[in-house]
Write an enzyme that holds these catalytic residues in place. Structure first.
Site, PDB file in Angstrom:
ATOM      1  CE  LYS A  13      47.194  15.831 -75.861  1.00 15.16           C
ATOM      2  NZ  LYS A  13      48.058  16.251 -76.946  1.00 15.16           N
ATOM      3  NE  ARG A  88      52.981  18.698 -73.506  1.00 11.34           N
ATOM      4  CZ  ARG A  88      51.762  19.356 -73.517  1.00 11.34           C
ATOM      5  NH1 ARG A  88      51.057  19.279 -72.402  1.00 11.34           N
ATOM      6  NH2 ARG A  88      51.267  19.968 -74.550  1.00 11.34           N
ATOM      7  NE  ARG A 127      45.095  23.386 -81.309  1.00 12.61           N
ATOM      8  CZ  ARG A 127      46.024  22.514 -80.178  1.00 12.61           C
ATOM      9  NH1 ARG A 127      46.952  22.882 -79.493  1.00 12.61           N
ATOM     10  NH2 ARG A 127      45.684  21.168 -80.610  1.00 12.61           N
ATOM     11  NE  ARG A 133      46.747  26.933 -78.052  1.00 15.92           N
ATOM     12  CZ  ARG A 133      46.575  25.610 -77.618  1.00 15.92           C
ATOM     13  NH1 ARG A 133      45.663  24.888 -77.650  1.00 15.92           N
ATOM     14  NH2 ARG A 133      47.837  25.161 -77.375  1.00 15.92           N
ATOM     15  NE  ARG A 144      52.601  23.454 -78.247  1.00 11.51           N
ATOM     16  CZ  ARG A 144      51.347  23.238 -78.552  1.00 11.51           C
ATOM     17  NH1 ARG A 144      50.793  23.645 -79.672  1.00 11.51           N
ATOM     18  NH2 ARG A 144      50.543  22.635 -77.714  1.00 11.51           N
TER      19      ARG A 144
HETATM   20  P1  AMP Z   1      48.673  22.125 -74.234  1.00  7.64           P
HETATM   21  O1  AMP Z   1      47.254  22.995 -74.417  1.00  7.64           O
HETATM   22  O2  AMP Z   1      48.439  20.770 -73.518  1.00  7.64           O
HETATM   23  O3  AMP Z   1      49.248  21.739 -75.547  1.00  7.64           O
HETATM   24  O4  AMP Z   1      50.059  22.882 -73.450  1.00  7.64           O
HETATM   25  C1  AMP Z   1      50.437  24.082 -73.987  1.00  7.64           C
HETATM   26  C2  AMP Z   1      51.793  24.143 -73.253  1.00  7.64           C
HETATM   27  O5  AMP Z   1      51.755  24.325 -71.952  1.00  7.64           O
HETATM   28  C3  AMP Z   1      52.683  23.182 -73.686  1.00  7.64           C
HETATM   29  O6  AMP Z   1      53.491  23.514 -74.780  1.00  7.64           O
HETATM   30  C4  AMP Z   1      53.852  23.399 -72.423  1.00  7.64           C
HETATM   31  O7  AMP Z   1      54.628  24.484 -72.738  1.00  7.64           O
HETATM   32  C5  AMP Z   1      52.864  23.583 -71.401  1.00  7.64           C
HETATM   33  N1  AMP Z   1      52.213  22.312 -70.656  1.00  7.64           N
HETATM   34  C6  AMP Z   1      51.107  21.715 -70.577  1.00  7.64           C
HETATM   35  N2  AMP Z   1      51.099  20.678 -69.973  1.00  7.64           N
HETATM   36  C7  AMP Z   1      52.615  20.324 -69.566  1.00  7.64           C
HETATM   37  C8  AMP Z   1      53.041  19.522 -68.797  1.00  7.64           C
HETATM   38  N3  AMP Z   1      52.487  18.315 -68.399  1.00  7.64           N
HETATM   39  N4  AMP Z   1      54.368  19.518 -68.534  1.00  7.64           N
HETATM   40  C9  AMP Z   1      55.224  20.603 -68.987  1.00  7.64           C
HETATM   41  N5  AMP Z   1      54.698  21.653 -69.899  1.00  7.64           N
HETATM   42  C10 AMP Z   1      53.287  21.303 -70.074  1.00  7.64           C
END
Ligand code: AMP
Length: 186
Positions: A13, A88, A127, A133, A144
């Site tokens: 994404k 989410r 990644r 990360r 996750r």
């Molecule tokens: P991502 O880079 O989108 O995978 O986000 C990394 C982390 O940020 C996730 O595993 C959550 O801990 C937090 N996070 C990002 N977006 C959200 C969201 N919309 N709601 C809740 N937690 C989020």
């Protein structure tokens, strides 16, 4: 042009959102990036969310909704935006509907990236090595994915019922997926 990119972690994404935002000249809003920036800056929000992110869990709906509401007011969102990683949860999606209607905006569509479990594992591993990360540490990855299935996957049904959902296969190269995304948004 206002799109939501939906799909499990490792579905591609983020890469595709970046490419499409550049192509269409619209904003790329990655809530994960916003939170990682906050953690790097050591801001109050950053300190609050670091542990949650490291554990692979979700930050509270209230905080996320406030962050996104603010972000959508920014100038670069005037021509449109891609929401990458938000909503989410169903509660976030409902809050987004309220925000959009108060701004007199409508979504153009929701792009769902579909990938096999094997592909997801491989991309996450890649990644982890490439970006170093913290939140992609091995044990966090499984959490996750579990959280995606229980909290985020219900959004597929939510947006399908609204006739908003467009499914795109996330398999293959970045260029192949990009071509599918372009045809899905046009
Ligand atoms: P991502 O880079 O989108 O995978 O986000 C990394 C982390 O940020 C996730 O595993 C959550 O801990 C937090 N996070 C990002 N977006 C959200 C969201 N919309 N709601 C809740 N937690 C989020």
């Amino acid at each position: 042009m206002r799109f939501i990119f939906l799909g499990p972690p490792g579905a591609g994404k983020g890469t595709q959102a970046k490419l499409l935002s550049e192509k269409l000249g619209i904003a790329h809003i990655s809530t994960g990036e916003m939170l990682r920036d906050a953690v790097r800056q050591g801001s109050e929000v950053g300190n609050r969310v670091k542990g949650i992110m490291d554990a692979g869990q979700l930050v509270s709906d209230q905080l996320m909704v406030e962050l996104v509401q603010d972000r959508l007011q920014a100038k670069d969102c005037i021509n449109g935006y891609i929401l990458d990683g938000f909503p989410r949860t169903v509660a976030q999606a409902q809050a987004l509907e309220v925000s959009l209607s108060s701004m007199g905006q409508k979504l153009s569509g929701v792009i769902l990236f579909e990938v096999s479990g094997g592909d997801v594992q491989q991309r996450l591993l890649h990644r982890r090595t490439a970006e170093q990360r913290d939140d992609d540490a091995a044990k966090t990855q499984n959490e996750r994915l579990r959280v995606y299935q229980s909290e985020t996957a219900p959004l597929i049904d939510f947006y399908e019922k609204q006739g908003m959902l467009r499914r795109v296969s996330g398999a293959g190269s970045i260029t192949e997926v990009q071509a599918r995304v372009l045809s899905a948004v046009s």
